[in-house]
Design an enzyme around this catalytic site. Structure first.
Site, PDB file in Angstrom:
ATOM      1  N   SER A 192       0.850  -1.200   0.000  1.00 33.54           N
ATOM      2  CA  SER A 192       0.000   0.000   0.000  1.00 33.54           C
ATOM      3  C   SER A 192       0.882   1.244   0.000  1.00 33.54           C
ATOM      4  O   SER A 192       2.002   1.221   0.544  1.00 33.54           O
ATOM      5  CB  SER A 192      -0.870   0.030   1.253  1.00 33.54           C
ATOM      6  OG  SER A 192      -1.392   1.324   1.470  1.00 33.54           O
ATOM      7  N   TYR A 208      -1.117  -1.025  10.168  1.00 31.24           N
ATOM      8  CA  TYR A 208      -1.241  -1.274   8.721  1.00 31.24           C
ATOM      9  C   TYR A 208       0.024  -0.833   7.982  1.00 31.24           C
ATOM     10  O   TYR A 208       0.531  -1.546   7.116  1.00 31.24           O
ATOM     11  CB  TYR A 208      -2.464  -0.517   8.217  1.00 31.24           C
ATOM     12  CG  TYR A 208      -2.864  -0.766   6.778  1.00 31.24           C
ATOM     13  CD1 TYR A 208      -3.706  -1.818   6.429  1.00 31.24           C
ATOM     14  CD2 TYR A 208      -2.433   0.082   5.761  1.00 31.24           C
ATOM     15  CE1 TYR A 208      -4.108  -2.010   5.112  1.00 31.24           C
ATOM     16  CE2 TYR A 208      -2.828  -0.101   4.445  1.00 31.24           C
ATOM     17  CZ  TYR A 208      -3.663  -1.154   4.120  1.00 31.24           C
ATOM     18  OH  TYR A 208      -4.061  -1.343   2.810  1.00 31.24           O
TER      19      TYR A 208
HETATM   20  N1  CAA Z   1      -1.760  13.509  11.301  1.00 26.97           N
HETATM   21  C1  CAA Z   1      -1.525  13.813  12.585  1.00 26.97           C
HETATM   22  N2  CAA Z   1      -2.493  13.866  13.517  1.00 26.97           N
HETATM   23  C2  CAA Z   1      -3.727  13.609  13.129  1.00 26.97           C
HETATM   24  C3  CAA Z   1      -4.049  13.261  11.793  1.00 26.97           C
HETATM   25  C4  CAA Z   1      -3.001  13.237  10.857  1.00 26.97           C
HETATM   26  N3  CAA Z   1      -3.211  12.919   9.567  1.00 26.97           N
HETATM   27  N4  CAA Z   1      -5.365  13.041  11.723  1.00 26.97           N
HETATM   28  C5  CAA Z   1      -5.861  13.250  12.957  1.00 26.97           C
HETATM   29  N5  CAA Z   1      -4.875  13.603  13.801  1.00 26.97           N
HETATM   30  C6  CAA Z   1      -4.998  13.914  15.231  1.00 26.97           C
HETATM   31  C7  CAA Z   1      -6.210  14.791  15.469  1.00 26.97           C
HETATM   32  O1  CAA Z   1      -5.864  16.150  15.298  1.00 26.97           O
HETATM   33  C8  CAA Z   1      -6.559  14.477  16.903  1.00 26.97           C
HETATM   34  O2  CAA Z   1      -5.675  15.153  17.740  1.00 26.97           O
HETATM   35  P1  CAA Z   1      -6.186  15.687  19.197  1.00 26.97           P
HETATM   36  O3  CAA Z   1      -6.640  14.473  19.959  1.00 26.97           O
HETATM   37  O4  CAA Z   1      -4.964  16.338  19.771  1.00 26.97           O
HETATM   38  O5  CAA Z   1      -7.313  16.633  18.903  1.00 26.97           O
HETATM   39  C9  CAA Z   1      -6.217  12.984  17.026  1.00 26.97           C
HETATM   40  O6  CAA Z   1      -5.267  12.715  15.956  1.00 26.97           O
HETATM   41  C10 CAA Z   1      -7.432  12.102  16.868  1.00 26.97           C
HETATM   42  O7  CAA Z   1      -7.975  12.332  15.554  1.00 26.97           O
HETATM   43  P2  CAA Z   1      -9.433  11.874  15.138  1.00 26.97           P
HETATM   44  O8  CAA Z   1     -10.439  12.769  15.799  1.00 26.97           O
HETATM   45  O9  CAA Z   1      -9.505  11.739  13.657  1.00 26.97           O
HETATM   46  O10 CAA Z   1      -9.528  10.463  15.829  1.00 26.97           O
HETATM   47  P3  CAA Z   1     -10.581   9.393  15.622  1.00 26.97           P
HETATM   48  O11 CAA Z   1     -10.345   8.432  16.751  1.00 26.97           O
HETATM   49  O12 CAA Z   1     -11.949   9.931  15.404  1.00 26.97           O
HETATM   50  O13 CAA Z   1     -10.153   8.715  14.208  1.00 26.97           O
HETATM   51  C11 CAA Z   1      -8.862   7.472  12.694  1.00 26.97           C
HETATM   52  C12 CAA Z   1      -8.885   8.130  14.061  1.00 26.97           C
HETATM   53  C13 CAA Z   1      -9.883   6.332  12.630  1.00 26.97           C
HETATM   54  C14 CAA Z   1      -7.462   6.913  12.493  1.00 26.97           C
HETATM   55  C15 CAA Z   1      -9.223   8.529  11.616  1.00 26.97           C
HETATM   56  O14 CAA Z   1      -8.372   9.640  11.755  1.00 26.97           O
HETATM   57  C16 CAA Z   1      -9.059   7.994  10.195  1.00 26.97           C
HETATM   58  O15 CAA Z   1      -9.879   7.233   9.704  1.00 26.97           O
HETATM   59  N6  CAA Z   1      -8.009   8.421   9.509  1.00 26.97           N
HETATM   60  C17 CAA Z   1      -7.717   7.939   8.129  1.00 26.97           C
HETATM   61  C18 CAA Z   1      -6.689   6.852   8.169  1.00 26.97           C
HETATM   62  C19 CAA Z   1      -6.502   6.318   6.778  1.00 26.97           C
HETATM   63  O16 CAA Z   1      -6.028   6.992   5.866  1.00 26.97           O
HETATM   64  N7  CAA Z   1      -6.858   5.040   6.577  1.00 26.97           N
HETATM   65  C20 CAA Z   1      -6.813   4.423   5.273  1.00 26.97           C
HETATM   66  C21 CAA Z   1      -7.802   3.265   5.236  1.00 26.97           C
HETATM   67  S1  CAA Z   1      -7.954   2.566   3.606  1.00 26.97           S
HETATM   68  C22 CAA Z   1      -6.498   1.807   3.405  1.00 26.97           C
HETATM   69  O17 CAA Z   1      -5.725   1.627   4.288  1.00 26.97           O
HETATM   70  C23 CAA Z   1      -6.173   1.347   2.015  1.00 26.97           C
HETATM   71  C24 CAA Z   1      -4.835   1.765   1.622  1.00 26.97           C
HETATM   72  O18 CAA Z   1      -3.921   0.973   1.680  1.00 26.97           O
HETATM   73  C25 CAA Z   1      -4.644   3.122   1.063  1.00 26.97           C
HETATM   74  P1  NAP Z   2     -11.729  -5.492   0.495  1.00 26.40           P
HETATM   75  O1  NAP Z   2     -12.724  -5.253  -0.564  1.00 26.40           O
HETATM   76  O2  NAP Z   2     -12.112  -5.327   1.914  1.00 26.40           O
HETATM   77  O3  NAP Z   2     -11.086  -6.928   0.258  1.00 26.40           O
HETATM   78  C1  NAP Z   2     -10.263  -7.560   1.195  1.00 26.40           C
HETATM   79  C2  NAP Z   2     -10.509  -9.034   1.089  1.00 26.40           C
HETATM   80  O4  NAP Z   2      -9.633  -9.748   1.982  1.00 26.40           O
HETATM   81  C3  NAP Z   2     -11.944  -9.397   1.467  1.00 26.40           C
HETATM   82  O5  NAP Z   2     -12.455 -10.297   0.520  1.00 26.40           O
HETATM   83  C4  NAP Z   2     -11.763 -10.067   2.815  1.00 26.40           C
HETATM   84  O6  NAP Z   2     -12.759 -11.023   3.097  1.00 26.40           O
HETATM   85  C5  NAP Z   2     -10.423 -10.726   2.636  1.00 26.40           C
HETATM   86  N1  NAP Z   2      -9.858 -11.106   3.932  1.00 26.40           N
HETATM   87  C6  NAP Z   2      -9.739 -10.336   5.030  1.00 26.40           C
HETATM   88  N2  NAP Z   2      -9.209 -11.038   6.037  1.00 26.40           N
HETATM   89  C7  NAP Z   2      -8.989 -12.286   5.567  1.00 26.40           C
HETATM   90  C8  NAP Z   2      -8.473 -13.467   6.124  1.00 26.40           C
HETATM   91  N3  NAP Z   2      -8.045 -13.509   7.399  1.00 26.40           N
HETATM   92  N4  NAP Z   2      -8.402 -14.573   5.356  1.00 26.40           N
HETATM   93  C9  NAP Z   2      -8.825 -14.551   4.074  1.00 26.40           C
HETATM   94  N5  NAP Z   2      -9.329 -13.472   3.482  1.00 26.40           N
HETATM   95  C10 NAP Z   2      -9.413 -12.344   4.215  1.00 26.40           C
HETATM   96  O7  NAP Z   2     -10.495  -4.506   0.299  1.00 26.40           O
HETATM   97  P2  NAP Z   2      -9.563  -4.255  -0.975  1.00 26.40           P
HETATM   98  O8  NAP Z   2      -9.403  -2.805  -1.096  1.00 26.40           O
HETATM   99  O9  NAP Z   2     -10.000  -5.063  -2.120  1.00 26.40           O
HETATM  100  O10 NAP Z   2      -8.172  -4.822  -0.412  1.00 26.40           O
HETATM  101  C11 NAP Z   2      -7.395  -5.781  -1.081  1.00 26.40           C
HETATM  102  C12 NAP Z   2      -5.934  -5.564  -0.720  1.00 26.40           C
HETATM  103  O11 NAP Z   2      -5.498  -4.326  -1.253  1.00 26.40           O
HETATM  104  C13 NAP Z   2      -5.663  -5.504   0.784  1.00 26.40           C
HETATM  105  O12 NAP Z   2      -4.449  -6.160   1.071  1.00 26.40           O
HETATM  106  C14 NAP Z   2      -5.512  -4.020   1.024  1.00 26.40           C
HETATM  107  O13 NAP Z   2      -4.743  -3.764   2.162  1.00 26.40           O
HETATM  108  C15 NAP Z   2      -4.838  -3.602  -0.247  1.00 26.40           C
HETATM  109  N6  NAP Z   2      -4.927  -2.209  -0.562  1.00 26.40           N
HETATM  110  C16 NAP Z   2      -6.151  -1.622  -0.688  1.00 26.40           C
HETATM  111  C17 NAP Z   2      -6.194  -0.275  -0.997  1.00 26.40           C
HETATM  112  C18 NAP Z   2      -7.489   0.455  -1.127  1.00 26.40           C
HETATM  113  O14 NAP Z   2      -7.435   1.692  -1.162  1.00 26.40           O
HETATM  114  N7  NAP Z   2      -8.635  -0.203  -1.220  1.00 26.40           N
HETATM  115  C19 NAP Z   2      -5.009   0.445  -1.184  1.00 26.40           C
HETATM  116  C20 NAP Z   2      -3.803  -0.201  -1.051  1.00 26.40           C
HETATM  117  C21 NAP Z   2      -3.763  -1.528  -0.754  1.00 26.40           C
HETATM  118  P3  NAP Z   2     -14.008 -10.589   4.063  1.00 26.40           P
HETATM  119  O15 NAP Z   2     -14.561  -9.340   3.458  1.00 26.40           O
HETATM  120  O16 NAP Z   2     -14.913 -11.751   3.996  1.00 26.40           O
HETATM  121  O17 NAP Z   2     -13.387 -10.365   5.389  1.00 26.40           O
END
Ligand code: CAA
Ligand code: NAP
Length: 247
Positions: free
Chosen positions: A141, A154
């Site tokens: 990622s 992660y």
């Molecule tokens: N950098 C530094 N500090 C940050 C920040 C950032 N980017 N974002 C938030 N903070 C700080 C906030 O300012 C806050 O500080 P204070 O407590 O001092 O006010 C503190 O962190 C808590 O922030 P939140 O209110 O956002 O906390 P929350 O508990 O409601 O949420 C979280 C936390 C769930 C991690 C949320 O911030 C979030 O979802 N962030 C996005 C994370 C992200 O990008 N995930 C990707 C998921 S998809 C994926 O992973 C696929 C992939 O490979 C790309």
């Molecule tokens: P997704 O739609 O949630 O797919 C993830 C898949 O992994 C689901 O089918 C899930 O099954 C399966 N899985 C989770 N835990 C498992 C386990 N213990 N054993 C077997 N299968 C399991 O998400 P996606 O975006 O397609 O993600 C695919 C990959 O790409 C992940 O490795 C993710 O980290 C990576 N990735 C995603 C993004 C993005 O932005 N979406 C970016 C960078 C990398 P269930 O749903 O049944 O749990």
């Protein structure tokens, strides 16, 4: 193109589905490995059939569980034959700021996103080397490359995926087996749609292309890496992220 047998984990998720379809279009036989707790397998299969993909072999197994992976791999080989192409795609998020993250959230992500590479790759890599041809593709990622607040678990696992890829690539370089990683940016799947709406909006603002990737745009790179002509690429990480981060 030579027909190969491909094994894709997380096959029924957003990216996994696109990868299975891309391989099927390339003429490969596809084993769709899915989570045992996934309830919609039959629905997924029906949708695939409707879209013209009728031949997927399905096997269930938890990639975080070693014994499950041993059984799942044996089932796959019994149904589809030796595996030539492996995509380690299954993954999860348990996002939380480090101060609030608990041990269960850390363990779940490391086990599913990193230890799974040991569990699954072990089943196939030596056999690929013995046959003199193989392709291992690991889904990392952008957040494993650049780090992301709220994702220490992660980011660590996905950075580990890149380290694993580089090390195994060296071990298999003379054996006809390539090992590469793809580091996607934010892709429109349920993993990303789970991010709080306002946070997701602000993330998209930071992406130079101002949009999420389509799963097909990542799957196309899997097609390439699985091909014969990608035989000189190994240990690489392909960054496909709309310009979000350059190395
Ligand atoms: N950098 C530094 N500090 C940050 C920040 C950032 N980017 N974002 C938030 N903070 C700080 C906030 O300012 C806050 O500080 P204070 O407590 O001092 O006010 C503190 O962190 C808590 O922030 P939140 O209110 O956002 O906390 P929350 O508990 O409601 O949420 C979280 C936390 C769930 C991690 C949320 O911030 C979030 O979802 N962030 C996005 C994370 C992200 O990008 N995930 C990707 C998921 S998809 C994926 O992973 C696929 C992939 O490979 C790309
Ligand atoms: P997704 O739609 O949630 O797919 C993830 C898949 O992994 C689901 O089918 C899930 O099954 C399966 N899985 C989770 N835990 C498992 C386990 N213990 N054993 C077997 N299968 C399991 O998400 P996606 O975006 O397609 O993600 C695919 C990959 O790409 C992940 O490795 C993710 O980290 C990576 N990735 C995603 C993004 C993005 O932005 N979406 C970016 C960078 C990398 P269930 O749903 O049944 O749990």
């Amino acid at each position: 193109m030579t027909q190969r047998v491909a094994f894709v984990t997380g096959a029924m998720g957003g990216l996994g589905t696109a990868i299975c379809q891309a391989f099927a279009r390339d003429g490969h036989k596809v084993v769709a490995a899915y989570h045992p707790q996934y309830d919609d397998k039959d629905k997924w299969l029906a949708e695939m059939k409707e879209a013209g993909f009728a031949d997927f072999v399905c096997v269930a197994g938890d990639v975080a569980n070693w014994d499950d992976c041993v059984r799942m791999a044996a089932e796959a080989e019994a149904q589809a034959g030796p595996i030539d192409i492996l995509v380690n795609n299954a993954g999860i998020t348990r996002d939380r700021m480090f101060a609030k993250m608990d041990k269960a959230q850390w363990d779940a992500v490391i086990d599913t996103n990193l230890t799974s590479l040991f569990n699954v790759t072990k089943q196939f890599a030596s056999k690929m080397a013995e046959r003199g041809w193989g392709r291992i593709i690991n889904i990392s990622s952008v957040n494993g490359v650049k780090g992301q607040a709220g994702q220490t678990n992660y980011s660590a696992a996905k950075a580990g995926v890149i380290g694993f890829t580089k090390a195994l690539a060296q071990e298999l370089a003379t054996k006809g087996v390539t090992v590469n990683a793809i580091a996607p940016g934010y892709v429109a799947t349920k993993m990303v749609m789970a991010i709080r709406e306002d946070i997701l909006k602000s993330i998209i603002e930071t992406i130079p292309m101002k949009r999420l990737a389509k799963p097909e745009e990542i799957a196309a790179a899997c097609s390439y890496l699985a091909s014969d002509l990608a035989g000189y690429m190994t240990g690489a990480t392909l960054n496909i992220n709309g310009g979000l981060h350059f190395q």
